[in-house]
Design a protein around this motif. Structure first.
Motif, PDB file in Angstrom:
ATOM      1  N   PRO A   1      24.697   1.955  12.794  1.00  0.00           N
ATOM      2  CA  PRO A   1      24.989   3.421  12.975  1.00  0.00           C
ATOM      3  C   PRO A   1      23.621   4.414  13.421  1.00  0.00           C
ATOM      4  O   PRO A   1      22.759   3.889  12.941  1.00  0.00           O
ATOM      5  N   ARG A   2      23.692   5.090  14.207  1.00  0.00           N
ATOM      6  CA  ARG A   2      22.674   5.890  14.643  1.00  0.00           C
ATOM      7  C   ARG A   2      22.543   7.132  13.552  1.00  0.00           C
ATOM      8  O   ARG A   2      23.486   7.168  13.091  1.00  0.00           O
ATOM      9  N   GLY A   3      21.348   7.766  13.529  1.00  0.00           N
ATOM     10  CA  GLY A   3      21.173   8.579  12.465  1.00  0.00           C
ATOM     11  C   GLY A   3      21.773   9.996  12.346  1.00  0.00           C
ATOM     12  O   GLY A   3      23.049  10.035  11.929  1.00  0.00           O
ATOM     13  N   MET A   4      21.217  10.849  13.354  1.00  0.00           N
ATOM     14  CA  MET A   4      21.515  12.210  13.458  1.00  0.00           C
ATOM     15  C   MET A   4      21.791  12.478  15.092  1.00  0.00           C
ATOM     16  O   MET A   4      21.082  11.833  15.895  1.00  0.00           O
ATOM     17  N   VAL A   5      23.113  12.673  15.298  1.00  0.00           N
ATOM     18  CA  VAL A   5      23.638  12.879  16.973  1.00  0.00           C
ATOM     19  C   VAL A   5      23.908  14.416  16.849  1.00  0.00           C
ATOM     20  O   VAL A   5      24.320  14.915  16.262  1.00  0.00           O
ATOM     21  N   ILE A   6      23.451  14.734  18.138  1.00  0.00           N
ATOM     22  CA  ILE A   6      23.806  16.079  18.645  1.00  0.00           C
ATOM     23  C   ILE A   6      24.566  15.960  19.930  1.00  0.00           C
ATOM     24  O   ILE A   6      24.161  15.137  21.020  1.00  0.00           O
ATOM     25  N   SER A   7      25.779  16.355  19.915  1.00  0.00           N
ATOM     26  CA  SER A   7      26.430  15.946  21.210  1.00  0.00           C
ATOM     27  C   SER A   7      27.464  17.227  21.679  1.00  0.00           C
ATOM     28  O   SER A   7      27.866  18.063  20.897  1.00  0.00           O
ATOM     29  N   HIS A   8      27.564  17.326  23.118  1.00  0.00           N
ATOM     30  CA  HIS A   8      28.468  18.494  23.568  1.00  0.00           C
ATOM     31  C   HIS A   8      28.024  19.953  22.983  1.00  0.00           C
ATOM     32  O   HIS A   8      29.214  20.467  22.826  1.00  0.00           O
ATOM     33  N   SER A   9      27.005  20.062  22.735  1.00  0.00           N
ATOM     34  CA  SER A   9      26.397  21.372  22.327  1.00  0.00           C
ATOM     35  C   SER A   9      25.417  22.042  23.432  1.00  0.00           C
ATOM     36  O   SER A   9      24.863  21.331  24.254  1.00  0.00           O
ATOM     37  N   SER A  10      24.970  23.292  22.916  1.00  0.00           N
ATOM     38  CA  SER A  10      24.109  23.891  23.831  1.00  0.00           C
ATOM     39  C   SER A  10      23.275  24.892  22.902  1.00  0.00           C
ATOM     40  O   SER A  10      23.849  25.387  21.909  1.00  0.00           O
ATOM     41  N   ASN A  11      21.913  25.383  23.503  1.00  0.00           N
ATOM     42  CA  ASN A  11      21.099  26.127  22.745  1.00  0.00           C
ATOM     43  C   ASN A  11      20.915  25.780  21.213  1.00  0.00           C
ATOM     44  O   ASN A  11      21.381  26.340  20.311  1.00  0.00           O
TER      45      ASN A  11
END
Length: 421
Positions: free
Chosen positions: A160-170
């Motif tokens: 697994p990947r650690g920390m994911v930011i997805s479909h977000s802004s600012n």
């Protein structure tokens, strides 16, 4: 618009948008949601996942100018794979990590949907997210890396990947330590206006596929002033990424900063408008690299690598249109197009020739490749050693490349026309 005018435009764009979309309203009607108030234990052994989810629900649904989820210092919180999802109601969502977050110690302890953990911690569909430290996010990767892949082949391919930011802004991420995630340490996906600064990202130098920061299908991404030490790329930039500005990165060990790989299995993929500047590479396997698969389609264009310092780097400058990390690779005539690439003020030492490799396709040659003020020395020569092992390889390799050089260039590149003044 020629390449130099385009770069001027890109610089002005990045400079004028360093803070992203404006949310200047004062922090009235703000509220803090402390995870201890939701039953978190914080001893590193008890499962605090539910407490974090309950705290997040209130944080995300609070109506006000600022909503903060607080993770207190001095404690360690064990979390199973968890998703912090929006949309949220406050204009500013703060995820304040003063304590430490830890994943389960061993792979068999992870609780995953259908036995497949895509990631450990995910933030998705959030506008106005601020993740701040000084806490640590520990993905407990060593047990994953040491798996016998002949016996546990499926698990090895599903780290697994650690920390994911997805479909977000600012999104603003700062002052945290990210360490030992089983796969990518941090992955930025399908998002825009992301600001990352003052991070420390670490994984063992021989850990597999542990890219420090992976950027995929994102635009307007700024990564500044961070230390990254991993077993793979310090930063990798994948398909669909544009307007990416990277500066002040200390990289090593690791595989350098890479665009790609792109075009695997004949896919059409694009990366454009990327600046990498004021970075230091120490004992990395590569420096600045563009890698694309044979048979791929798409485009890499408008890339600047500037003011790069090299200390004992194995392959400082690479363009590879024949990327294939396997023993058996098929030849193809299709290739991802690569054009408008500039290298400026790249200085330092390398440990293995060739120091510069520009390996491009005959059917789709690399075009408009510019080099200015390149000075790469053999590490032993740089140390003034009288005797050192000489390599039979040339200091530079250049195939199917069209472009220009200006100023002092070492090693020399016969494929680039020397610009006259």
């Amino acid at each position: 618009m020629d390449f130099f005018m385009l770069l001027t435009y890109l610089f002005s764009l990045f400079h004028n948008n360093q803070t992203g979309p404006s949310h200047s309203s004062p922090d009235v009607n703000s509220k803090i949601f402390n995870v201890f108030n939701y039953g978190a234990i914080g001893n590193g052994y008890a499962d605090d996942t539910k407490a974090f989810m309950d705290a997040w629900e209130d944080t995300c649904n609070y109506i006000g100018s600022k909503s903060t989820m607080e993770i207190p210092q001095g404690r360690t919180f064990l979390l199973q794979p968890i998703g912090f999802h929006g949309p949220c109601k406050s204009k500013k969502i703060v995820f304040s990590i003063s304590g430490n977050l830890t994943a389960p110690y061993a792979p068999y302890q992870w609780k995953c949907n259908e036995d497949y953990c895509h990631q450990w911690i995910e933030f998705a569909h959030i506008n106005g997210l601020y993740i701040d430290g000084p806490g640590t996010i520990d993905g407990q990767g060593p047990k994953w890396w040491s798996l016998n892949c002949k016996k546990y082949e499926q698990a090895c391919h599903r780290r697994p990947r650690g920390m994911v930011i997805s479909h977000s802004s600012n999104v603003h991420i700062s002052n945290i330590v990210v360490k030992d995630s089983p796969n990518f340490q941090m992955s930025l996906e399908d998002s825009k206006w992301i600001f990352v600064k003052q991070l420390t990202i670490t994984a063992d130098g021989d850990s597999p596929n542990t890219d420090g920061i992976h950027i995929q299908r994102c635009r307007n991404v700024f990564v500044h002033n961070s230390n990254i030490h991993t077993g793979d790329d310090c930063i990798s930039i994948g398909d669909g990424s544009k307007y990416v500005n990277i500066s002040g990165i200390s990289c090593g060990p690791g595989h350098g900063i890479s665009i790609g790989s792109l075009g695997r299995n004949g896919s059409k993929e694009t990366v454009e408008n990327v600046i990498v500047r004021d970075c230091i590479f120490r004992k990395t396997d590569n420096g600045v690299r563009i890698k694309t698969w044979q048979g791929g389609r798409g485009l890499v264009r408008n890339i600047l690598f500037e003011r790069i310092k090299l200390h004992g780097v194995t392959r400082p400058i690479i363009i590879d249109q024949f990327y294939c990390p396997h023993s058996q690779c098929n030849n193809h005539t299709d290739a991802v197009e690569i054009k408008n690439i500039m290298y400026k003020h790249i200085h330092g030492t390398a440990v293995k020739k060739p120091f510069v490799e520009l390996l491009c396709s005959k059917s789709v040659p690399c075009r408009d490749i510019y080099m200015n003020d390149i000075d790469i020395l053999d590490q032993d020569e740089g140390k003034g050693k009288k005797y050192h092992k000489r390599s039979s390889h040339p200091p530079a390799e250049c195939i199917n490349v069209r472009g220009e050089s200006n100023g002092a260039i070492k090693p020399k590149l016969a494929c680039l026309d020397s610009e006259r003044h």
